[in-house]
Write an enzyme that holds these catalytic residues in place. Structure first.
Site: not given
Ligand code: GDP
Ligand code: IMO
Ligand code: MG
Length: 422
Positions: A41-42, A14
């Site tokens: 979840g991107h 994340d």
């Molecule tokens: P990913 O899984 O690495 O793609 O990241 P996620 O989407 O799960 O989580 C990143 C969260 O931070 C999302 O809700 C983005 O919209 C938000 N986000 C990304 N970059 C920034 C930033 O520079 N500032 C803030 N406040 N939010 C951000």
């Molecule tokens: P992105 O790509 C954050 C974590 C789960 C759990 C562990 C194992 O959005 O960064 P799994 O379902 O893969 O067997 O769970 O890994 N986990 C993540 N945490 N971001 C993710 O993906 C994750 N994908 C799995 O919360 O601790």
């Molecule tokens: Mg994510």
């Protein structure tokens, strides 16, 4: 011959991978996911819209760039169908620009049930998985029981029945009660839906792309601290999230990897169970959570928050051979008087500055305190506008990590991204 650039998370996931993949996509011809599955979840935000992608690469919104789900990914056809149909409804037809590897493994409904059964059996020691069947699907892959996307074209019913029977035997032996009917119906519809897409041997396709001097950006999922070999085992995911995972997950040789973009938050989060040395349990942690909207994009779970951990980050930089760093969510720290960075661990009275065999709850973080910048950075467009204290924070991180910070993100929108001159 060009090389493939890789972008991957350096923390516990994340970090903001989806956002930056979308921003960088115009520089590339092909975007590919190489591991993980719908546990990811991107999130992408642009033009006032917000999208969360789980299996589909984050290059899908920038023109007609080709996006590839490569062999290292595990794909749930039911979730994939729901994701692709939702995008089609909002005007993004993917059938012509998304290719899927025949060697990607299929997540079955019974894999999801086995995931739940395994977690229930672990009790307090549960991993806190996303419940998407990731562990059982990769277990079957390595155990040589898996079903692959290419199987849907070859004697599928027989293969599916055999795999399902095996899973049902396991579920029964664990006394796990389940009802598969509805899930299976949706899954089989998903299998049919997959046939609308171009199913390929993606290793040939991707190597041809490089041979034609075109460019590839590889999108990591999860983060290095969740890597099955090098993360905080056993509280990890079941794939190699590191740069080497891009090689096996796509069939690209190590000498064909170019830049490795390592992405991290200006602080740190984790979702699910497992150790997190710099976790905060006070109002500072609550502020990070609130300001950063730190709730899981897949499960909605509250993310645990803490200060940046440079011991873990240095380890991640080493394991991945990071050539360029990307710092996200610096705006979340905009109001802080002081900022802390974990620069060492104290274990049983002894101080260390390297990542040990096991991180556990007995580790005490050693912090360095830096002044905050107390400036709203969310509307900044260039590094010329950066406040002095922010530049000092960047200098400090670059000195510690010995890699330049090439991109700084100051908000969730595509536009809130600053590329530095270095
Ligand atoms: P990913 O899984 O690495 O793609 O990241 P996620 O989407 O799960 O989580 C990143 C969260 O931070 C999302 O809700 C983005 O919209 C938000 N986000 C990304 N970059 C920034 C930033 O520079 N500032 C803030 N406040 N939010 C951000
Ligand atoms: P992105 O790509 C954050 C974590 C789960 C759990 C562990 C194992 O959005 O960064 P799994 O379902 O893969 O067997 O769970 O890994 N986990 C993540 N945490 N971001 C993710 O993906 C994750 N994908 C799995 O919360 O601790
Ligand atoms: Mg994510």
């Amino acid at each position: 011959m060009t090389k493939a650039d890789v972008l991957l998370g350096l923390q516990w996931g994340d970090e903001g991978k989806g956002k930056v993949i979308d921003v960088l996509t115009p520089n590339y011809d092909v975007i590919t996911r190489f591991q993980g599955g719908p546990n990811a979840g991107h999130t992408l935000e642009f033009n006032g819209e917000k999208y969360v992608l789980r299996s589909i690469p984050s290059g899908i919104f920038q023109g007609d760039k080709i996006n590839v789900i490569s062999n290292g990914v595990v794909l749930d056809p039911a979730l994939f169908k729901a994701e692709a149909e939702a995008l089609a409804k909002s005007g993004h037809d993917l059938t012509k620009k998304l290719y899927i590897s025949k060697k990607a493994h299929l997540i079955m409904p019974t894999h999801r049930m086995l995931d739940a059964a395994n977690e229930a059996a672990k009790g307090d020691a549960k991993v806190g998985t996303t419940g998407k069947g990731i562990g059982p699907t990769y277990t079957d892959k390595v155990g040589r029981y898996g079903l692959r996307v290419g199987d849907i074209l070859l004697d599928f019913d027989k293969k599916y029945a055999a795999a399902k029977a095996r899973h049902e035997f396991m579920l029964k032996s664990m006394n796990f009660e389940y009802d598969i009917e509805e899930a299976e119906k949706q899954w089989l519809e998903g299998i049919e839906y997959l046939k609308n897409f171009t199913l390929i041997d993606s290793e040939h396709y991707l190597n041809d792309v490089l041979a034609q001097d075109k460019t590839i950006l590889c999108e990591g999922a999860q983060g290095t601290m969740l890597d099955v070999d090098f993360g905080s085992y056993p509280f990890v995911t079941s794939s190699n999230t590191i740069c080497a995972g891009a090689c096996t997950g796509m069939g690209i040789a190590p000498n064909k990897i170019g830049d490795v973009y390592g992405i991290f938050k200006a602080y740190c989060t984790r979702v699910g169970s497992g150790p997190f040395p710099s976790e905060l349990f006070d109002e500072v942690g609550d502020t990070l959570c609130e300001k950063g909207h730190e709730f899981g994009s897949v499960t909605g779970r509250k993310r645990r928050c803490g200060w940046i951990d440079l011991v873990a980050l240095k380890y991640s930089v080493m394991i991945n051979g990071v050539t360029k760093l990307i710092m996200m969510k610096s705006d979340v720290l905009d109001d802080f008087d002081t900022i802390k960075a974990c620069v060492g661990y104290r274990i049983n009275g002894e101080e260390i500055d390297y990542f040990p065999y096991e991180i556990n709850d007995s580790i005490e973080p050693i912090y360095k305190e830096l002044p905050g910048w107390k400036t709203d950075m969310t509307k900044m467009k260039s590094e010329d506008e950066f406040p002095e204290a922010f530049n000092a924070y960047l200098d400090f991180l670059e000195d510690e990590l010995e890699v330049p910070i090439k991109i700084v993100s100051v908000g969730p929108d595509r536009e809130q991204t600053i590329v530095r001159y270095i």
